[in-house]
Design a protein around this motif. Structure first.
Motif, PDB file in Angstrom:
ATOM      1  N   MET A  36      22.284  41.720  45.567  1.00 15.35           N
ATOM      2  CA  MET A  36      23.217  42.376  46.480  1.00 15.35           C
ATOM      3  C   MET A  36      24.549  41.634  46.595  1.00 15.35           C
ATOM      4  O   MET A  36      25.393  42.012  47.391  1.00 15.35           O
ATOM      5  N   HIS A  37      24.750  40.550  45.813  1.00 11.36           N
ATOM      6  CA  HIS A  37      26.086  39.972  45.703  1.00 11.36           C
ATOM      7  C   HIS A  37      26.987  41.034  45.092  1.00 11.36           C
ATOM      8  O   HIS A  37      26.537  41.851  44.284  1.00 11.36           O
ATOM      9  N   LYS A  38      28.271  41.000  45.460  1.00 16.03           N
ATOM     10  CA  LYS A  38      29.248  41.943  44.905  1.00 16.03           C
ATOM     11  C   LYS A  38      30.459  41.181  44.411  1.00 16.03           C
ATOM     12  O   LYS A  38      30.815  40.144  44.965  1.00 16.03           O
ATOM     13  N   ILE A  39      31.081  41.736  43.378  1.00 15.67           N
ATOM     14  CA  ILE A  39      32.339  41.196  42.895  1.00 15.67           C
ATOM     15  C   ILE A  39      33.206  42.371  42.452  1.00 15.67           C
ATOM     16  O   ILE A  39      32.691  43.359  41.911  1.00 15.67           O
ATOM     17  N   TYR A  40      34.491  42.259  42.727  1.00 16.28           N
ATOM     18  CA  TYR A  40      35.447  43.262  42.267  1.00 16.28           C
ATOM     19  C   TYR A  40      36.172  42.696  41.057  1.00 16.28           C
ATOM     20  O   TYR A  40      36.639  41.553  41.101  1.00 16.28           O
ATOM     21  N   VAL A  41      36.243  43.487  39.991  1.00 17.40           N
ATOM     22  CA  VAL A  41      36.926  43.044  38.780  1.00 17.40           C
ATOM     23  C   VAL A  41      38.011  44.051  38.416  1.00 17.40           C
ATOM     24  O   VAL A  41      37.834  45.262  38.570  1.00 17.40           O
ATOM     25  N   ASN A  42      39.123  43.532  37.939  1.00 16.90           N
ATOM     26  CA  ASN A  42      40.275  44.356  37.604  1.00 16.90           C
ATOM     27  C   ASN A  42      40.143  44.858  36.166  1.00 16.90           C
ATOM     28  O   ASN A  42      40.746  44.302  35.242  1.00 16.90           O
ATOM     29  N   THR A  43      39.314  45.861  35.988  1.00 16.03           N
ATOM     30  CA  THR A  43      39.098  46.483  34.689  1.00 16.03           C
ATOM     31  C   THR A  43      38.582  47.895  34.923  1.00 16.03           C
ATOM     32  O   THR A  43      38.496  48.340  36.058  1.00 16.03           O
ATOM     33  N   SER A  44      38.213  48.580  33.868  1.00 20.49           N
ATOM     34  CA  SER A  44      37.689  49.941  34.017  1.00 20.49           C
ATOM     35  C   SER A  44      36.188  49.973  33.764  1.00 20.49           C
ATOM     36  O   SER A  44      35.639  49.079  33.107  1.00 20.49           O
ATOM     37  N   LEU A  45      35.547  51.015  34.261  1.00 17.74           N
ATOM     38  CA  LEU A  45      34.126  51.211  33.975  1.00 17.74           C
ATOM     39  C   LEU A  45      33.911  51.375  32.471  1.00 17.74           C
ATOM     40  O   LEU A  45      32.932  50.873  31.916  1.00 17.74           O
ATOM     41  N   ASN A  46      34.838  52.043  31.813  1.00 18.70           N
ATOM     42  CA  ASN A  46      34.748  52.250  30.377  1.00 18.70           C
ATOM     43  C   ASN A  46      34.736  50.915  29.624  1.00 18.70           C
ATOM     44  O   ASN A  46      33.955  50.718  28.689  1.00 18.70           O
ATOM     45  N   SER A  47      35.586  49.995  30.038  1.00 24.34           N
ATOM     46  CA  SER A  47      35.650  48.681  29.406  1.00 24.34           C
ATOM     47  C   SER A  47      34.339  47.914  29.587  1.00 24.34           C
ATOM     48  O   SER A  47      33.841  47.282  28.652  1.00 24.34           O
ATOM     49  N   ILE A  48      33.765  47.970  30.779  1.00 20.45           N
ATOM     50  CA  ILE A  48      32.494  47.288  31.036  1.00 20.45           C
ATOM     51  C   ILE A  48      31.378  47.927  30.216  1.00 20.45           C
ATOM     52  O   ILE A  48      30.566  47.223  29.599  1.00 20.45           O
TER      53      ILE A  48
END
Length: 137
Positions: A105-117
């Protein structure tokens, strides 16, 4: 188990399921150590992936069945974050970028797109498939 690794100030933050470590080492040193623990070098791994799979940018790192890391940005970029794909429970696009929720349940916000992930996760699957074929010849 490692969920993600990122720089935080002058330290490297390693977020695990049940603990958070702050190490006074460069992130790339930690990545190389994870490889050496499994008896391979990061440099040799990258060279092989480039040659066999024609991936030259943001090469994901398949260490073993429970540690499959992919970089969010160029691995030389200080802002890069390594995410363990095995530990991802959910991903959603938000105002601050992609919100990745881990099983802990840890969360992190990343500056990218779902497509890239998703592209990075698919690359890891390619590597895993190649490794399983290699060992079953």
């Amino acid at each position: 188990m490692i969920e993600y690794i990122k720089h935080e100030g002058l330290m490297t933050k390693v977020v695990k399921t049940n603990e958070i470590l702050y190490l006074n080492k460069p992130m790339i040193s930690i990545i190389k150590s994870l490889c050496y623990e499994k008896l391979f070098s990061y440099e040799g791994y990258k060279k092989a992936v480039r040659k066999k799979l024609d991936i030259s940018y943001k090469i994901p790192l398949y260490v073993d069945e429970v540690l499959q890391l992919f970089p969010i940005e160029n691995t030389r970029n200080y802002e890069n974050i390594w995410i363990n794909s095995i530990m991802i429970k959910d991903m959603r696009m938000g105002e601050e970028g992609v919100c990745i929720t881990f099983f802990s349940m840890h969360k992190i916000y990343v500056n990218t797109s779902l497509n890239s992930i998703n592209k990075q996760i698919n690359r890891l699957k390619q590597i895993r498939n190649m490794l399983s074929k290699h060992f079953h010849v």
